[in-house]
Structures are given as C-alpha cells and as structure tokens.
Design an enzyme around this catalytic site. Sequence first.
Site, short mmCIF file in Angstrom:
data_model
loop_
_atom_site.label_atom_id
_atom_site.label_comp_id
_atom_site.label_asym_id
_atom_site.label_seq_id
_atom_site.Cartn_x
_atom_site.Cartn_y
_atom_site.Cartn_z
N GLU A 1 0.99 -1.11 -0.06
CA GLU A 1 -0.12 -0.11 -0.01
C GLU A 1 0.86 1.39 -0.03
O GLU A 1 1.75 1.23 0.89
CB GLU A 1 -0.76 0.13 1.40
N ARG B 1 5.31 -12.59 9.91
CA ARG B 1 5.81 -11.51 9.65
C ARG B 1 7.27 -11.52 10.16
O ARG B 1 7.75 -12.36 11.08
CB ARG B 1 5.41 -10.21 10.55
N LYS C 1 4.80 0.87 9.51
CA LYS C 1 4.86 2.06 8.58
C LYS C 1 4.01 3.20 9.36
O LYS C 1 4.85 4.22 9.38
CB LYS C 1 4.18 1.79 7.31
P1 ATP Z 1 2.91 -1.95 7.97
O1 ATP Z 1 2.30 -2.78 9.05
O2 ATP Z 1 4.27 -1.82 8.19
O3 ATP Z 1 2.08 -0.99 7.50
P2 ATP Z 1 1.68 -3.40 6.03
O4 ATP Z 1 1.45 -4.82 6.14
O5 ATP Z 1 0.48 -2.70 6.15
O6 ATP Z 1 2.67 -2.93 6.75
P3 ATP Z 1 1.74 -3.44 3.09
O7 ATP Z 1 2.12 -2.17 2.33
O8 ATP Z 1 0.33 -3.55 3.06
O9 ATP Z 1 2.18 -2.88 4.74
O10 ATP Z 1 2.54 -4.62 2.99
C1 ATP Z 1 2.99 -5.29 1.43
C2 ATP Z 1 3.08 -6.69 1.93
O11 ATP Z 1 4.37 -6.75 2.70
C3 ATP Z 1 1.94 -7.42 2.40
O12 ATP Z 1 1.95 -8.60 1.76
C4 ATP Z 1 2.36 -7.48 3.83
O13 ATP Z 1 1.88 -9.05 4.22
C5 ATP Z 1 3.95 -7.70 3.82
N1 ATP Z 1 4.52 -7.51 4.99
C6 ATP Z 1 4.37 -6.10 5.85
N2 ATP Z 1 5.15 -6.27 6.82
C7 ATP Z 1 5.83 -7.54 6.81
C8 ATP Z 1 6.61 -7.69 7.78
N3 ATP Z 1 7.00 -7.34 9.10
N4 ATP Z 1 7.25 -9.15 7.47
C9 ATP Z 1 7.00 -9.81 6.28
N5 ATP Z 1 5.87 -8.96 5.30
C10 ATP Z 1 5.51 -8.05 5.62
MG MG Z 2 -1.27 -3.38 5.36
#
Ligand code: ATP
Ligand code: MG
Length: 556
Positions: free
Chosen positions: A32, A259, A269
Amino acid sequence: MSNSKNFIEQIIDEDLNNGFSSSKLKFRFPPEPNGFLHIGHVKAICINFSLAKRHDAPIVLRFDDTNPEKEEKKYIDAIKQDISWLGFEWDEERYASDYFGKLFNWALELIKDGKAYIDSQSSEKIAEQKGTPTSPGSNSPNRNRSVEENLDLFGKMKEGVFDEGTHVLRAKIDMNSPNMLMRDPVIYRVLKKSHPRTNNDWVIYPMYDWAHGESDYIEQISHSLCTLEFEPHRELYNWFLDQVVEANKIRPKQREFARLNLSHTITSKRKLMFLVEQGHVMGWDDPRMPTVSGLQRRGYPPSALVSFVKTAGVAKRENVIEASLLEFCAREELNKSSKRAMVVLDPLKITITNYPEDQIELISSENNPEDPETDFREIPFSREILIEREDFKPEANRKFFRLKLGKEVRLKSAYIICANEVVYGDNEEIIEVKCSYDPLSKSGSGTEESQRKVKGTLHWVSKNQAIPVEVREYDRLFLHPSPSAAKTDEELAQMLNPNSKKITKAFAEPSLKSSKSGDRFQFQRKGYFVVDKDTSHNKIVFNKTVGLRDNWKSLN
Ligand code: ATP
Ligand code: MG
C-alpha cells in the site's frame, strides 16, 4: 541456512504435483503506497520474487491504493526505487485503482443478487451492532432494503450526492458468523479525497479486503501470499472470490507466513511515520531507520538484506530475529567487497624524530586483502603522523598491544616505530608523542627487518596530507529490545536512544578525496563506512554501517 524448501515452496510443489500447471503460476507483491518499505517488506519481496524466479513465472508489483487519505505518489516512487535497488524486477506494474470501474460493476452485481446493501447508519452504530468475538452481531435496520433502493442509493453515493460517513455499501453475509470479519463487512465508503492516480474521478472507494482479493483475481495471481494477520481474512477473501469467479479462470489461493520482527526495531509504517513526522529522525531514509532507503543510506549492500531475510527463514509462527543477525550479514558481505582505507577519528600527533623533515614518501597498500586480485593504492608517509588517541598509553600492561613508551608497533603498510617521549599540554593532556622509526623495516621492502614481527599494527594518516572528513556514527535507535510493544506513541518516544548519533571530525588518507556517494569502505580497525548520499555538504560525509565485530553481545 538450510537448503530445504520452506513451507510456502512446499505448498506450491504440492499444487504442481496435484496437477496445477506451472505455466499458470503467477505472483505479486502488493504494497500500500502509504509509507516507505521497511526490512519486513524485504522478506515479503524475497518470498514472492524468489518464487517467481524459481518457477520462471511472472510477478506483478501491485499497489493496493484504495485509501487516498494516506497514499501519495512519493511513496509509489520510493517503493519502486527500493525494489529495484534490492535487485528485483517485476513483469507488470498494476494498481488496484486500475480496477475501480470493474470493482464498482461487481458491486452492482452483488446488490442485484441481494448480497449487498446500503447502510445509512453512523460508523459507531455499525460497530456497536457488530457484536464481539463471543457474542453474535445484530442486523442493521437497513439490511432488507430493496434491490431498487440499494441501486438508487449506491448510484447517488457514486454521484457525490452524499457526505462522507452517511452511507456505506456492506456485503450481506452473516451477522452471526464466529468470524467478525464476515459480519456484513463494509465494501465501499464515501471519501471526497483526490486520489494520486484517479484524481477526482471517484468519491467512493472500495475497502481493502474487497479490492485486494478481486485484484488478485483480475490479475490471475495463482498464490496470494501475505502475513499471518490476514489469516482471519481468508474466509472473506474466499467469499468475495466466490461471487465473481468463473470456471475456466485461476482462483487465487491465499496463504500466510509470519511477519519478520526484528529486535530493537519497529516494522510498522505507521510508527515509522510517527518518528519522521515528530522529527525524531531526519526522514524516512535516516541511516538509523529500518527502512530499505535508511539501510541503503547506512551502507548496507542489498545482497546483505537479502541474505539476512533468507537466513531468518520463512516460518508459520511469529518470532523475533536479533538485530545483530542483520549486522552479521552486512559484515560478511562488506568484508568481501569493501576497499580498505585508513581514517583517524580521534587524532594524536606522532613526530618521527629520525625521519627527514621535508620528505614525503609514498607507501603502497593493498585495497582488499580478501580479494586475490586486489589492486594497490599509494598513501603518503612523512615525519608527522596521526594515530588514534586510544592507541597510545605512556604505560600499560602486557596485554596492550598498541603503542607505549619504549615499545614498538608497526604502522600499517609502513614502518615500525618506537615511542620515546610524551609531550604534555598545559592541562597535563598528551598532545604529542615523539617516536623513532626503523628505516629498514618498511613493509614489503624484502629486508629482514621488514619481516620483523611486532605485537600490534596501527592505522595512521600523514598529518599534512590527510583530508578532513565528517564521520557519523550511529547507535541503535531504540535502547529497548522490543519497541513494538509500546502501547502509545509517547511510550514509543520514551524508548528512543537519546544518543543514537555521534558526529566526529576525522582525518582520512588523501585517496578518499575522490570517493563518491554510496562508495563503501572498511576503515581499518574501525568498521565499515559509506559515503553519504547527500553531497551538498562542503566536505565528504561518511556514515558508519557497522563495526568490525559485534559489540552488542557484551552490552546487552
Ligand atoms: P505495515 O504494518 O508496516 O503498515 P503493511 O502490512 O500494512 O505493513 P503493506 O504495504 O500492506 O504493509 O505490505 C505489503 C506486503 O508486505 C504485504 O503482503 C504484507 O503482508 C507484507 N509485509 C508487511 N510487513 C511485513 C513484515 N514485517 N514481514 C513480512 N512481510 C511483511
Ligand atoms: Mg497493510
């Protein structure tokens, strides 16, 4: 690291064994665009891009851009840059917003099938009726609106007739489902915000769950891999697919992995944004940030990040990886690839009293002893030398293998010197050490004396030829081992290390004058350093990547 397949790879192998054609495999990485990528994302990137590579399958970089309140073009650009820097290439660049028209039409179909309705209650009211994980929800009074009324209201939502928060479209699933996400989830809301790509075309936006799975389907992604927190969403993901899937098309399969959590670090983020916005760091790419751009600026090679997430592995359960593993992976890589240089961070003047006063001699030193084909550079040597202040003590015990009165050390790639006399300043501080050198002891000169072994080799620079540089050394951003446990932003701010950055004026051998941003060096005996990307300073600025060894084990 073991070479056995991780459980995600095993799932795919199983599908292939059960007759799924490998030519239909397709993957995606779906960020995102509401912030910069962090080290956790590197794991998801590696999983998806490596699978695509292993099976020679296409991979989509898809931006899940369904929330214009938080998303910006600058994040889209940064994400693309970071993935490229990591060394991965995507086959298609897509946006959930490319499908807004299609998603809208599918929503109309849901309404016509009696599977979606407009709710005109406040969000508080809707939340109240959701129930709890242990008690069922209750139906909205709007749940049985007629198809005609729903179509009319949805049309008006799209036309911009309604204000934000007044109407939403909800899927009509089951208010008694044990899975709270199945209790008539909202799929569209009114948002009168300009979108980074569709500008003002839309005033209603699809919710993430609705857009995400349907985008996977539109792109014909075979395996939709995400993190564990999406496990309860899988049922909804499948319900949404059921509404649109056609028999001859690929039905994407959602699977979840743990994660990546790193000690002393946050990988969220939202929290990283907090640090940026509150000025606790200089920006998303501050060298202390666990973002891809921060790690890059800090001097981490992309290969070290990839080898780190591979070593950490792909697990089904949450775990916390020690930050020192990341540093270990960096050292392994940097030791092989970085050029050596001599830089003195805290100088003490040495005068070599038996060295000719106006003589400057060029000493040859290898750039990388780890590289069998290393080249050499020349370093000026003269009567006045700088060494590290901590490398001299007038007197010290036998374990101090550095310079002390009456004892010898070798100056790296140069001569053996002996300390004879200490010069003190007005406040009894040491301002100079007078030494003598053995003219026959020059390294590599082939004389018997050049082979002479002395305990201790020091790095040094020639005082009058050294160039002043700025060195920025970093400590962990958080002293607390698990800052992600902070319950509030204030608590998070209190966990910050107040001394995570130290700026020093240092003296470098003149060969560093020609170094460019991003060039990495091992400053001998000091650690790994990179030239900062910001070249607007009127001097060369180095960021310290990591020390030569793990100092944290003893501190923790
Ligand atoms: P954040 O919690 O930092 O906002 P998010 O999951 O909202 O992260 P996205 O941009 O939606 O961020 O993530 C893109 C992809 O990266 C998704 O498939 C998510 O599952 C994966 N992802 C995000 N954080 C991690 C992590 N700490 N370890 C592994 N994969 C991750
Ligand atoms: Mg997300």
